[in-house]
Design a protein around this motif. Structure first.
Motif, short mmCIF file in Angstrom:
data_model
loop_
_atom_site.label_atom_id
_atom_site.label_comp_id
_atom_site.label_asym_id
_atom_site.label_seq_id
_atom_site.Cartn_x
_atom_site.Cartn_y
_atom_site.Cartn_z
N MET A 83 -7.40 12.14 55.46
CA MET A 83 -7.05 13.21 54.52
C MET A 83 -5.95 14.13 55.04
SD MET A 83 -9.65 16.22 54.90
CE MET A 83 -8.20 17.18 55.19
N ILE A 84 -5.55 13.96 56.29
CA ILE A 84 -4.51 14.84 56.84
C ILE A 84 -3.21 14.84 56.01
CG2 ILE A 84 -2.95 15.10 58.82
CD1 ILE A 84 -5.46 16.37 59.49
N PRO A 85 -2.72 13.66 55.60
CA PRO A 85 -1.47 13.70 54.83
C PRO A 85 -1.59 14.50 53.54
CG PRO A 85 -1.96 11.46 55.51
CD PRO A 85 -3.15 12.28 55.84
N VAL A 87 -3.27 17.27 53.06
CA VAL A 87 -3.31 18.72 53.26
C VAL A 87 -2.00 19.33 52.79
CG1 VAL A 87 -3.35 20.50 55.04
CG2 VAL A 87 -4.92 18.61 55.18
N GLY A 90 3.24 21.28 53.08
CA GLY A 90 4.58 21.59 52.58
C GLY A 90 4.55 22.75 51.61
N ALA A 118 -6.19 22.39 48.01
CA ALA A 118 -7.20 22.39 49.06
C ALA A 118 -8.59 22.24 48.44
CB ALA A 118 -7.11 23.67 49.87
N ALA A 122 -11.47 19.27 48.87
CA ALA A 122 -12.87 19.55 49.17
C ALA A 122 -13.79 18.86 48.17
CB ALA A 122 -13.12 21.05 49.16
N LEU A 125 -13.94 15.09 48.67
CA LEU A 125 -14.77 14.66 49.79
C LEU A 125 -16.24 14.69 49.41
CD1 LEU A 125 -13.25 16.28 52.98
CD2 LEU A 125 -13.46 13.88 52.44
N VAL A 126 -16.64 15.79 48.75
CA VAL A 126 -18.06 15.92 48.39
C VAL A 126 -18.43 14.90 47.32
CG1 VAL A 126 -19.75 17.46 47.41
CG2 VAL A 126 -18.13 18.30 49.07
#
Lengths: 144, 251
Positions: A83-85, A87, A90, A118, A122, A125-126
């Motif tokens: 999931m980092i990309p 975030v 930019g 963001a 979240a 993911l949940v």
């Protein structure tokens, strides 16, 4: 397109190294990140970044959970690099840039979009975890 | 249930050590609690209570033993250690390991070196920065510049973190350095899009794991852990943002 695939794979695998993920899980990390970025990249123009992030994180979560069960490792190893990309770095940067240059309305607009993305990550993911739980409970119910 | 019975203090020690290791190295709170109670029940203790926060763990077993507390001072990200602890807890769950053996194994993990050396990490950060720059719409011509800035950024974080123990300061200075380097490279004609170079190079500093864990903890009902991890993540992001902002405000 090919460049995007290639760079997203390398970037997420490299992030696996930064998080000290086990060596034999790096390829899987890269794969998860690549799939997530692919979905985001394809859908962001038509759906907007918020829905695209949501979709991509749900996919990342589902793949990570299957990998976690397959390789008997915690989910977090696969999902976090993946999931980092997504975030919204930019956008956060642009928001900050506008703040620094005293363009407050634009800065607030960008900051709100950043928050929305963001939040979408979240929820994604949940959601993937909830889907996983529902799936497991339905499958195991008849045995009880 | 196990028919061996081990002394309770030993069991508590295993649980606390395992919990501490996991929390220090970036596991989610619910996983830490789950592992601790699994270990306890594998050793035949059906009821155990744990209260896990990012800065300390409380653990209590039945009425006869007092609750114990362990303090967590430093937190890093080392997922490999989380995996290793996980494997040990599986072994304990199968009944293959006595508390004493588990403590030895766990302390071995605790003292173990980082999985990847600093140099490998630097290369990974540099490579990731270049790749992120391309992913966020940069041009290949800027690739060397982003690689340089990203590597320098992580090196700065590691260096400053050894120098001063204030996390905020090391992140602020690292992102300041990234901004400065990107601006200089752009002025010197080595880079075209300063914005993209900065965004790419800052990515290795972004507290991705903290953000994910904060959300996971909050959703799992671990409100204290979730909020404190979230605050940590906010502070880090603010440090990164402030460092870069100093540079752009002078551009």
């Amino acid at each position: 397109m090919l460049a995007q695939l290639f760079t997203s794979f390398i970037a997420t695998a490299a992030f696996g190294i930064l998080f000290h993920a086990p060596r034999h899980s790096l390829l899987q990390c890269g794969f998860v990140g690549m799939m997530g970025w692919l979905v985001y990249y394809w859908t962001t123009d038509s759906m907007g970044p918020v829905s695209a992030s949501l979709l991509a994180t749900v996919l990342i979560g589902i793949i990570s959970q299957s990998f976690a069960r397959l390789y008997k490792m915690p989910v977090i190893i696969f999902s976090v690099a993946g999931m980092i990309p997504l975030v919204p770095g930019g956008m956060a940067y642009n928001a900050m840039r506008q703040f620094v240059q005293h363009n407050y309305p634009q800065a607030l607009e960008l900051a709100m979009s950043t928050l929305m993305i963001a939040g979408a990550i979240a929820v994604g993911l949940v959601l993937s975890e909830v889907l996983n739980q529902i799936f497991r409970n339905i499958r195991f119910k008849p045995q009880r | 249930m196990n028919n061996h019975s081990y002394p309770t203090p030993e069991i508590i020690e295993v649980c606390l050590l395992a919990g501490k290791l996991m929390m220090q190295n970036g596991a989610e709170t619910y996983r830490v609690e789950d592992t601790m109670s699994r270990i306890a029940s594998a050793y035949g203790i059906s009821q155990s209570h744990s209260y896990v926060t990012p800065t300390g763990i409380f653990f209590a077993i039945n009425d006869s033993e007092p609750a114990k507390l362990i303090r967590i001072v430093e937190r890093t990200t080392d997922l490999h250690k989380v995996v290793e602890v996980n494997e040990i807890s599986r072994k304990i769950g199968r009944g293959d390991m006595s508390p004493r053996a588990a403590v030895t194994e766990l302390s071995k993990i605790e003292r173990g070196p980082l999985r990847y050396s600093n140099r490998v990490q630097l290369m990974a950060a540099a490579l990731a920065s270049g790749c992120f720059m391309i992913m966020f719409g940069g041009v290949w011509r800027d690739f060397p510049a982003a690689v340089l800035c990203g590597g320098a950024g992580l090196a700065a974080v590691q260096y400053f973190h050894r120098l001063v123990k204030v996390k905020f300061f090391s992140e602020f200075s690292a992102s300041f350095l990234i901004g400065l380097l990107a601006a200089l490279l752009t002025v010197a004609g080595w880079g075209q899009m300063m914005d993209k170079i900065i965004i790419g190079s800052v990515m290795p500093l972004v507290p991705g794991l903290l953000i994910t864990n904060a959300i996971r903890d909050l959703m799992a009902g671990h409100l204290v852990s979730g909020i404190s991890k979230g605050a940590d993540a906010c502070l880090t992001s603010f440090g990164i943002g402030a460092g870069v902002a100093v540079i752009i405000s002078y551009m």
